[in-house]
Design a protein around this motif. Structure first.
Motif, PDB file in Angstrom:
ATOM      1  N   ARG A  45     -17.565  -2.816 -12.897  1.00 26.58           N
ATOM      2  CA  ARG A  45     -18.466  -3.955 -13.091  1.00 26.58           C
ATOM      3  C   ARG A  45     -19.187  -4.365 -11.801  1.00 26.58           C
ATOM      4  N   GLY A  46     -18.875  -3.682 -10.688  1.00 27.70           N
ATOM      5  CA  GLY A  46     -19.548  -3.981  -9.421  1.00 27.70           C
ATOM      6  C   GLY A  46     -18.935  -5.134  -8.652  1.00 27.70           C
ATOM      7  N   PHE A  47     -17.689  -5.510  -8.964  1.00 28.77           N
ATOM      8  CA  PHE A  47     -17.014  -6.613  -8.280  1.00 28.77           C
ATOM      9  C   PHE A  47     -16.057  -6.064  -7.215  1.00 28.77           C
ATOM     10  N   ASN A  48     -15.652  -6.951  -6.291  1.00 31.79           N
ATOM     11  CA  ASN A  48     -14.682  -6.568  -5.269  1.00 31.79           C
ATOM     12  C   ASN A  48     -13.332  -6.246  -5.903  1.00 31.79           C
ATOM     13  N   THR A  49     -12.533  -5.464  -5.173  1.00 28.86           N
ATOM     14  CA  THR A  49     -11.200  -5.100  -5.648  1.00 28.86           C
ATOM     15  C   THR A  49     -10.145  -5.712  -4.732  1.00 28.86           C
ATOM     16  N   PHE A  50      -8.877  -5.555  -5.105  1.00 27.88           N
ATOM     17  CA  PHE A  50      -7.774  -6.220  -4.407  1.00 27.88           C
ATOM     18  C   PHE A  50      -6.712  -5.227  -3.970  1.00 27.88           C
ATOM     19  N   VAL A  51      -5.927  -5.620  -2.963  1.00 26.64           N
ATOM     20  CA  VAL A  51      -4.783  -4.833  -2.517  1.00 26.64           C
ATOM     21  C   VAL A  51      -3.511  -5.662  -2.688  1.00 26.64           C
ATOM     22  N   GLY A  91      10.102  -0.366  -2.065  1.00 28.84           N
ATOM     23  CA  GLY A  91       9.048  -0.687  -3.043  1.00 28.84           C
ATOM     24  C   GLY A  91       7.724  -0.955  -2.364  1.00 28.84           C
ATOM     25  N   GLY A  92       7.761  -1.685  -1.253  1.00 31.73           N
ATOM     26  CA  GLY A  92       6.542  -1.948  -0.493  1.00 31.73           C
ATOM     27  C   GLY A  92       5.929  -0.666   0.044  1.00 31.73           C
ATOM     28  N   PHE A  93       6.781   0.237   0.531  1.00 32.18           N
ATOM     29  CA  PHE A  93       6.297   1.521   1.043  1.00 32.18           C
ATOM     30  C   PHE A  93       5.588   2.311  -0.053  1.00 32.18           C
ATOM     31  N   LEU A  94       6.161   2.329  -1.236  1.00 33.03           N
ATOM     32  CA  LEU A  94       5.599   3.119  -2.332  1.00 33.03           C
ATOM     33  C   LEU A  94       4.356   2.507  -2.960  1.00 33.03           C
ATOM     34  N   LEU A  95       4.240   1.172  -2.919  1.00 28.06           N
ATOM     35  CA  LEU A  95       3.210   0.519  -3.726  1.00 28.06           C
ATOM     36  C   LEU A  95       2.181  -0.302  -2.964  1.00 28.06           C
ATOM     37  N   ALA A  96       2.478  -0.706  -1.742  1.00 26.32           N
ATOM     38  CA  ALA A  96       1.633  -1.701  -1.073  1.00 26.32           C
ATOM     39  C   ALA A  96       0.683  -1.086  -0.058  1.00 26.32           C
ATOM     40  N   GLU A  97      -0.421  -1.783   0.151  1.00 25.06           N
ATOM     41  CA  GLU A  97      -1.380  -1.446   1.197  1.00 25.06           C
ATOM     42  C   GLU A  97      -0.800  -1.821   2.567  1.00 25.06           C
ATOM     43  N   ASN A  98      -0.170  -2.988   2.626  1.00 26.96           N
ATOM     44  CA  ASN A  98       0.557  -3.444   3.798  1.00 26.96           C
ATOM     45  C   ASN A  98       1.565  -4.493   3.357  1.00 26.96           C
ATOM     46  N   ILE A  99       2.444  -4.900   4.256  1.00 29.15           N
ATOM     47  CA  ILE A  99       3.489  -5.855   3.902  1.00 29.15           C
ATOM     48  C   ILE A  99       3.513  -6.999   4.912  1.00 29.15           C
ATOM     49  N   SER A 100       4.195  -8.064   4.518  1.00 28.16           N
ATOM     50  CA  SER A 100       4.452  -9.168   5.442  1.00 28.16           C
ATOM     51  C   SER A 100       5.921  -9.126   5.835  1.00 28.16           C
ATOM     52  N   HIS A 101       6.204  -9.320   7.089  1.00 23.59           N
ATOM     53  CA  HIS A 101       7.528  -9.418   7.709  1.00 23.59           C
ATOM     54  C   HIS A 101       8.098  -8.074   8.150  1.00 23.59           C
ATOM     55  N   GLY A 102       8.801  -7.344   7.325  1.00 26.63           N
ATOM     56  CA  GLY A 102       9.344  -6.046   7.717  1.00 26.63           C
ATOM     57  C   GLY A 102      10.481  -6.095   8.726  1.00 26.63           C
ATOM     58  N   LEU A 103      11.117  -7.239   8.894  1.00 26.83           N
ATOM     59  CA  LEU A 103      12.196  -7.370   9.882  1.00 26.83           C
ATOM     60  C   LEU A 103      13.305  -6.345   9.677  1.00 26.83           C
ATOM     61  N   LEU A 104      13.651  -6.087   8.431  1.00 24.02           N
ATOM     62  CA  LEU A 104      14.779  -5.199   8.152  1.00 24.02           C
ATOM     63  C   LEU A 104      14.491  -3.734   8.454  1.00 24.02           C
ATOM     64  N   LEU A 105      13.248  -3.400   8.754  1.00 23.84           N
ATOM     65  CA  LEU A 105      12.943  -2.021   9.160  1.00 23.84           C
ATOM     66  C   LEU A 105      13.721  -1.641  10.414  1.00 23.84           C
ATOM     67  N   ARG A 106      14.068  -2.628  11.229  1.00 23.39           N
ATOM     68  CA  ARG A 106      14.801  -2.332  12.464  1.00 23.39           C
ATOM     69  C   ARG A 106      16.175  -1.755  12.169  1.00 23.39           C
ATOM     70  N   LYS A 107      16.676  -1.950  10.950  1.00 16.14           N
ATOM     71  CA  LYS A 107      18.000  -1.454  10.572  1.00 16.14           C
ATOM     72  C   LYS A 107      17.941  -0.110   9.837  1.00 16.14           C
TER      73      LYS A 107
END
Length: 172
Positions: free
Chosen positions: A60-66, A82-98
């Motif tokens: 329809r010529g409209f903007n899209t979302f992530v 789940g964020g890795f598989l589905l998201a464009e980017n994430i907020s926080h990610g603190l637990l990646l350190r583990k």
């Protein structure tokens, strides 16, 4: 449903139509500290619906979302997967350190991580243990986020912390 309705007929919700011109993505804020296995199902259905909506909006010529969910602030690492598989980017990610293997996958794909040391200090992790500088030095795609600026305001302590982080970043 209103997002599909307004995409089909902008006059059905004129205020929403105008508002969506300024929206770039959707978050899924939840309490990650509660053990909930359905959280990734919820992310999947958000992603699946956004794919359909984005296809329709593009036609329809409209903007899209992530999709930009809160992931890895607390709780189980399944949310980060789940964020890795589905998201464009994430907020926080603190637990990646583990989870070094998952951290490496985020690095390889350069999935963005918006980190919030101010809110994390108040809720989950001391400033000095925040992995933002470590993630940046390893080449992960990280940015500084305000998260909840009205709740987690700027004080002298934060000013000193950010000045030290800035000095460390310049030295890297």
């Amino acid at each position: 449903m209103p997002l599909f309705e307004v995409t089909n007929n902008p006059n059905s919700h004129p205020e929403l139509h105008v508002f969506l011109n300024y929206v770039t993505g959707f978050d899924s804020v939840d309490d990650e500290s509660k053990h909930e296995n359905p959280i990734n199902y919820y992310l999947y259905y958000m992603h699946a619906n956004m794919v359909i909506l984005n296809h329709f909006r593009k036609e329809r010529g409209f903007n899209t979302f992530v999709l930009r969910p809160h992931c890895g602030e607390a709780g189980n690492i399944q949310h980060l997967i789940g964020g890795f598989l589905l998201a464009e980017n994430i907020s926080h990610g603190l637990l990646l350190r583990k989870v070094p293997v998952l951290q490496y996958l985020y690095y390889l794909t350069q999935i963005g991580i918006a980190m919030s040391p101010l809110s994390n200090n108040s809720l989950f992790l001391n400033y000095h243990r925040n992995p933002l500088p470590e993630f940046a030095s390893r080449g992960l795609c990280v940015s500084l986020s305000t998260d909840d600026p009205l709740q987690f305001h700027f004080t002298k302590v934060e000013n000193l912390y950010f000045k030290k982080m800035e000095e460390n970043y310049i030295l890297m």
